[in-house]
Every structure is written in structure tokens, then in C-alpha cells.
Scaffold this motif. Sequence first.
Motif, short mmCIF file in Angstrom:
data_model
loop_
_atom_site.label_atom_id
_atom_site.label_comp_id
_atom_site.label_asym_id
_atom_site.label_seq_id
_atom_site.Cartn_x
_atom_site.Cartn_y
_atom_site.Cartn_z
N VAL A 1 -12.83 -10.78 -2.24
CA VAL A 1 -11.81 -9.12 -1.67
C VAL A 1 -12.49 -8.31 -1.09
CG1 VAL A 1 -11.83 -9.15 -4.62
CG2 VAL A 1 -14.22 -8.59 -3.81
N ALA A 2 -12.74 -8.61 -0.36
CA ALA A 2 -13.35 -8.61 1.07
C ALA A 2 -12.29 -7.92 2.29
CB ALA A 2 -14.32 -9.24 2.33
N PRO A 3 -11.72 -6.99 3.21
CA PRO A 3 -10.53 -7.01 3.11
C PRO A 3 -11.06 -7.49 4.89
CG PRO A 3 -12.18 -4.78 3.58
CD PRO A 3 -12.57 -5.29 2.57
N SER A 4 -9.67 -7.98 5.39
CA SER A 4 -9.26 -8.72 6.39
C SER A 4 -7.95 -7.77 7.10
CB SER A 4 -9.03 -10.39 6.11
OG SER A 4 -8.54 -10.44 5.52
N ARG A 5 -7.39 -7.21 6.82
CA ARG A 5 -5.97 -6.70 7.12
C ARG A 5 -5.74 -5.75 6.62
NH1 ARG A 5 -5.23 -11.85 5.12
NH2 ARG A 5 -4.14 -10.23 2.93
N GLY A 6 -6.80 -4.56 6.49
CA GLY A 6 -6.85 -2.65 6.40
C GLY A 6 -6.67 -2.79 5.02
N GLU A 7 -6.77 -3.08 4.21
CA GLU A 7 -7.29 -3.44 3.05
C GLU A 7 -7.90 -2.53 1.90
OE1 GLU A 7 -6.78 -7.95 2.37
OE2 GLU A 7 -6.71 -6.04 4.00
N GLY A 8 -8.90 -2.41 2.63
CA GLY A 8 -9.70 -2.03 2.48
C GLY A 8 -9.36 -0.39 2.67
N LEU A 9 -8.44 0.11 3.30
CA LEU A 9 -8.27 2.19 3.53
C LEU A 9 -6.85 2.42 2.70
CD1 LEU A 9 -9.49 2.30 7.19
CD2 LEU A 9 -11.20 2.34 5.50
N THR A 10 -6.99 3.51 3.09
CA THR A 10 -5.35 3.56 2.53
C THR A 10 -4.22 3.64 3.21
OG1 THR A 10 -5.78 5.97 2.74
CG2 THR A 10 -6.02 4.94 0.86
N THR A 11 -3.79 3.70 3.49
CA THR A 11 -2.55 3.34 4.73
C THR A 11 -2.37 4.45 6.12
OG1 THR A 11 -0.81 1.36 3.86
CG2 THR A 11 0.12 2.92 5.68
N GLU A 12 -2.24 6.21 5.29
CA GLU A 12 -2.46 6.91 6.07
C GLU A 12 -4.29 7.71 6.72
OE1 GLU A 12 -2.59 12.08 4.78
OE2 GLU A 12 -2.43 10.62 3.18
N HIS A 13 -4.72 7.23 5.96
CA HIS A 13 -6.05 6.87 6.83
C HIS A 13 -6.85 5.78 7.60
CE1 HIS A 13 -11.28 7.24 5.38
NE2 HIS A 13 -10.60 7.41 6.28
N TYR A 14 -6.15 4.73 7.40
CA TYR A 14 -6.06 3.67 8.56
C TYR A 14 -5.58 3.90 9.49
CZ TYR A 14 -5.16 -0.24 10.86
OH TYR A 14 -5.91 -1.85 11.56
N GLN A 15 -4.06 4.44 9.33
CA GLN A 15 -3.34 4.76 10.93
C GLN A 15 -4.53 6.45 11.68
OE1 GLN A 15 -0.95 3.99 12.21
NE2 GLN A 15 -1.44 2.15 9.99
N ARG A 16 -4.87 7.50 10.16
CA ARG A 16 -5.98 8.37 10.75
C ARG A 16 -6.63 8.50 12.01
NH1 ARG A 16 -9.80 11.49 8.91
NH2 ARG A 16 -9.50 10.51 7.30
N LEU A 17 -7.20 6.75 11.47
CA LEU A 17 -9.07 6.53 12.21
C LEU A 17 -8.25 6.08 13.33
CD1 LEU A 17 -11.41 5.45 9.09
CD2 LEU A 17 -11.78 7.58 10.47
N LEU A 18 -6.87 5.22 13.48
CA LEU A 18 -7.08 4.37 14.64
C LEU A 18 -6.88 5.53 15.20
CD1 LEU A 18 -5.91 1.65 15.28
CD2 LEU A 18 -3.84 1.50 14.53
#
Length: 229
Positions: free
Chosen positions: A172-189
Motif C-alpha cells: 500500500v506504499a504509493p509509487s504513482r501518486g496514489e498517496g494524494l488526491t489528483t487535485e492535491h498532486y497537481q497543485r503541489l506539482l
Amino acid sequence: MPLLPRRFERLKSVLNHRMADLTVLLEHVEKPHNLSAILRSCDAVGALEAHAVSFSGRPRTYNSTAQGSQKWVPLNDHPDIETAIKVLKAKGFRLYGTHLGTNARDYRDCDFTGPTAFVLGAEKWGLSDQARDLMDEALFIPMRGMVQSLNVSVATATLLFESLRQRQTAGVAPSRGEGLTTEHYQRLLLEWSYPEVAAWCREQNRPYPDLNEQGELMEELPRTVKLRC
């Protein structure tokens, strides 16, 4: 200056492993070398952010131990321990407090694969009585020597890496960004890739521009903003 492709890929690689459901809460941990080392460990395992309750009026400083990790792991301040714990519990975290109580469990017997917050106290006296009473579970790290406690930054690293080990074992350790919501991922990126553009957008109270697969901004911005990049 345009964002270099290898830099953009590096930022995405780190974000791909970030975990919003793993954090630490520090109660009156004030020494710069301990704060720095703890944030460095958070960054190393992929914890998204950390939390702290500090003594009022004391400026927070970091030293070279952090290696700049304070840029990548925000340390969120709370006015008191009760407020901090309420915030974390409202987000679904299970709180594990480190202290040698009669009901404390060996940390290796605990399950850290779900939303986990490790709560650690001041260097000299550990957690306050109020914090101990509000924990979901007490844990300890077994010692074999004369001294029955670890430095707070070492204890934090031990717990964080045990959590990562458990999550990797459980798959369950993320490796493809699944540890964040898509919106949060894009904002941080966007914030990591173009911090000056992100700051300008916040000043203007406007949405962030999109990025393409190469990390290029998909919107024409004012020249004055471009010059900041």
C-alpha cells in the motif's frame, strides 16, 4: 528560466511517493538539530507534512541537518496540543503517542498501514499528561542499554521507517501518486515546479495554470511573472 525536463521528472518522482496519511505531531520539540533531522526523515519516507505545538514567542530555526527538507515538508503550527489532536483526528488519523506507560505496546506490534500520526514530546520530558490522555494508543521502542529513551529525532525516524516498511510489505506504499488526491498532486506539482507563479496566482486569487507532460505552463502569463521563473 524554463524548467528542465530532468528537474520536472525528479519532482514528479518524489510526489509519486508522498503519503498524505502519514505524519508526525511534535509537542514542544524546539532544538533546531532535532526539528531539522525530523523533517529530513519525513521527507525521506515520503510523509507529506508535519505538525507542531511550540512554545509561544520562540522563533523556529533549522540547521544544516535539514538539508533543505523544510522546503518540501511543511510544518503546520497549532496553538495547543488539544487543537492539534482534534485536527488530526478529524482527518481520520490514528494517534500513537511515545511514552513508557503500563499499557504501551512495542511499536513493532502496531499496525501503521492506515492513517498514522506519531506524537512525540519535548527532548527533556516527553509528552505532556494532556497529550498522553488524548492518544489512541501508546507505544514504545524497546531499549537494551542503560538509557531507556532515544533522541527524539532518532525515535521519529525509527517509527517513520517502520511505517514505510509495513506499507511496502502490505503493498500500500504509493509509487504513482496514489498517496494524494489528483487535485492535491497537481497543485503541489505546480507549486514545486514554479513557486513564483504559484505565489503570483495566490496574490491574484486566481487558479493555477495547467502543466503539460513536459512540465511547461499551458497558459500565457504576463511577462513580469515569466521573469520570476
